[in-house]
Design an enzyme around this catalytic site. Structure first.
Site, PDB file in Angstrom:
ATOM      1  N   GLY A 138      -4.010   4.323  -2.870  1.00  0.00           N
ATOM      2  CA  GLY A 138      -4.778   3.188  -2.394  1.00  0.00           C
ATOM      3  C   GLY A 138      -6.263   3.331  -2.671  1.00  0.00           C
ATOM      4  N   GLN A 139      -6.990   2.226  -2.523  1.00  0.00           N
ATOM      5  CA  GLN A 139      -8.423   2.230  -2.817  1.00  0.00           C
ATOM      6  C   GLN A 139      -9.194   3.177  -1.897  1.00  0.00           C
ATOM      7  OE1 GLN A 139     -10.262  -1.632  -4.198  1.00  0.00           O
ATOM      8  NE2 GLN A 139      -8.592  -2.470  -2.981  1.00  0.00           N
ATOM      9  N   ALA A 147      -0.617   1.146   3.896  1.00  0.00           N
ATOM     10  CA  ALA A 147      -0.245  -0.119   4.527  1.00  0.00           C
ATOM     11  C   ALA A 147       0.515  -0.995   3.537  1.00  0.00           C
ATOM     12  CB  ALA A 147      -1.486  -0.867   5.020  1.00  0.00           C
ATOM     13  N   TYR A 148       1.230  -1.955   4.066  1.00  0.00           N
ATOM     14  CA  TYR A 148       1.811  -3.042   3.285  1.00  0.00           C
ATOM     15  C   TYR A 148       0.726  -4.105   3.182  1.00  0.00           C
ATOM     16  CZ  TYR A 148       5.101  -6.804   2.027  1.00  0.00           C
ATOM     17  OH  TYR A 148       5.765  -7.829   1.389  1.00  0.00           O
ATOM     18  N   THR A 149       0.244  -4.376   1.972  1.00  0.00           N
ATOM     19  CA  THR A 149      -0.922  -5.250   1.804  1.00  0.00           C
ATOM     20  C   THR A 149      -0.652  -6.516   0.990  1.00  0.00           C
ATOM     21  OG1 THR A 149      -1.634  -3.980  -0.135  1.00  0.00           O
ATOM     22  CG2 THR A 149      -2.522  -3.312   2.018  1.00  0.00           C
ATOM     23  N   THR A 175      -7.735  -4.843   9.565  1.00  0.00           N
ATOM     24  CA  THR A 175      -8.160  -5.947   8.707  1.00  0.00           C
ATOM     25  C   THR A 175      -8.793  -7.103   9.476  1.00  0.00           C
ATOM     26  OG1 THR A 175      -7.294  -7.652   7.180  1.00  0.00           O
ATOM     27  CG2 THR A 175      -5.824  -6.888   8.888  1.00  0.00           C
ATOM     28  N   TYR A 232       1.186 -10.874   7.569  1.00  0.00           N
ATOM     29  CA  TYR A 232       0.380  -9.682   7.296  1.00  0.00           C
ATOM     30  C   TYR A 232      -0.575  -9.391   8.448  1.00  0.00           C
ATOM     31  CZ  TYR A 232      -3.372  -6.804   5.439  1.00  0.00           C
ATOM     32  OH  TYR A 232      -4.331  -5.827   5.285  1.00  0.00           O
ATOM     33  N   LYS A 291      -0.514  -6.171  11.087  1.00  0.00           N
ATOM     34  CA  LYS A 291      -1.645  -5.247  11.250  1.00  0.00           C
ATOM     35  C   LYS A 291      -2.126  -5.219  12.696  1.00  0.00           C
ATOM     36  CE  LYS A 291      -3.564  -3.152   8.560  1.00  0.00           C
ATOM     37  NZ  LYS A 291      -3.350  -1.715   8.194  1.00  0.00           N
ATOM     38  N   TRP A 309     -12.165  -7.696   2.563  1.00  0.00           N
ATOM     39  CA  TRP A 309     -12.520  -7.974   1.168  1.00  0.00           C
ATOM     40  C   TRP A 309     -12.823  -6.677   0.403  1.00  0.00           C
ATOM     41  CZ3 TRP A 309     -15.778 -13.030   0.365  1.00  0.00           C
ATOM     42  CH2 TRP A 309     -15.226 -14.070   1.115  1.00  0.00           C
TER      43      TRP A 309
END
Length: 309
Positions: free
Chosen positions: A10-11, A61-63, A102, A126, A130, A151
């Site tokens: 992930g990022q 996470a599921y994004t 989020t 989503y 979360k 973002w």
């Protein structure tokens, strides 16, 4: 200090790995499937215990926001049940958990930036999953930081910045929604803030500021304005460029509704940890430059074509 991060690619996980390499006394370990799979709760404790964390960062996470509307069970399994198992495992190991959440926990109807005490009202699966994850984390581990962000973009993975650069290489103009506002947030900045907060937690056994915080880039913009800044930064570095045309959310229908206002106030985080995010414009420019520098040959020809259009 040893940070164990859920999510290998992930990022935020990638940004934490990079940031940890620049700092003495910090080791970042990432765990992902199949060793740790949030959809398989039985894998969580053993994987974390074997990694011997001082602090757990719950980043996996599921994004897939739109796909979640068709896969609610999986979204909740990962984002709610899985997140709770991570926090529970951290509690059993006697360590804090830093959990990422989020802006989608809000419905976007507020006039102004959301603060941590504002009522939540997610618009889709989503966001609901979360929010359920936040509640699960808080219920099982009192030593938690829940960091809501928004973002997110970076030099890693898939994100809006990379999408705009790719589209600019193929089109003379790009249509982008103008009616949704928020705080573009670099995952590089998120990683720095997490490391800063983790150092505070590690160095203060009596820390009493556990709870929910907002962590986002400084300043706000709409999606089309963000796109324009990305492409102007790209042009300044010899990358692809295209004009941006404002459209409404109705012109770009999606399966899941997005909040029209994703602005997050970060005053609480700044006050608690003394760490203030950079302006989103500066952070965006740095990320655009890194993306272009990573594959300079790939951008050279499309940049020339885009500018000629």
């Amino acid at each position: 200090m040893r940070l164990v991060v859920t999510g290998r690619d992930g990022q935020v996980a990638s940004s934490l790995l990079e940031a940890g390499q620049r700092r003495d006394g910090i080791e970042v370990v990432t765990l992902g499937r199949p060793v740790l799979d949030l959809a398989r709760p039985d894998t969580v404790f053993d994987a974390l215990a074997a990694a011997r964390p001082d602090i757990v960062v719950s980043a996996a996470a599921y994004t897939a926001v739109d796909q979640a509307e068709d896969e609610p069970d999986l979204a909740f399994a990962v984002n709610a049940v899985g997140a709770g198992k991570v926090a529970e495992a951290a509690a059993k190991l006697g360590v804090p958990v830093i959990h990422l959440s989020t802006d989608y926990v809000f419905d976007g109807t507020k006039d102004g930036a959301y603060v941590e005490t504002d009522a939540t009202a997610p618009l889709g699966v989503y966001g609901a999953s979360k929010l359920a994850g936040e509640l699960a984390v808080a219920a099982v581990n009192p030593r938690h930081l829940i960091l809501r962000t928004a973002w997110v973009y970076s030099p890693f993975g898939k994100n809006f910045v990379k999408t705009m650069l790719r589209l600019a290489g193929a089109r003379g103009a790009i249509a982008v929604v103008a009616a949704q506002w928020g705080n573009p947030t670099s995952a590089l900045d998120i990683a720095d803030a997490i490391l800063h907060a983790a150092a505070v937690l590690r160095g203060d056994d009596s820390f009493d500021g556990y709870g929910i915080y907002h962590l986002a880039g400084a300043g706000d913009v709409n999606w089309s304005g963000f796109a324009r800044h990305i492409l102007e930064a790209s042009l300044s570095h010899g990358g692809p460029y295209a004009a941006v045309r404002d459209i409404t959310a109705r012109d770009y229908p999606t399966k899941a509704r997005r909040p029209a206002n994703s602005r997050l106030s970060t005053q609480k985080f700044t006050a608690a940890f003394g760490s203030e995010a950079q302006g989103w414009q500066q952070s965006t420019g740095l990320v655009v430059r890194r993306i272009l520098q990573a594959q300079p040959a790939a951008w050279k020809d499309v940049a020339i074509v885009s500018v000629k259009r």
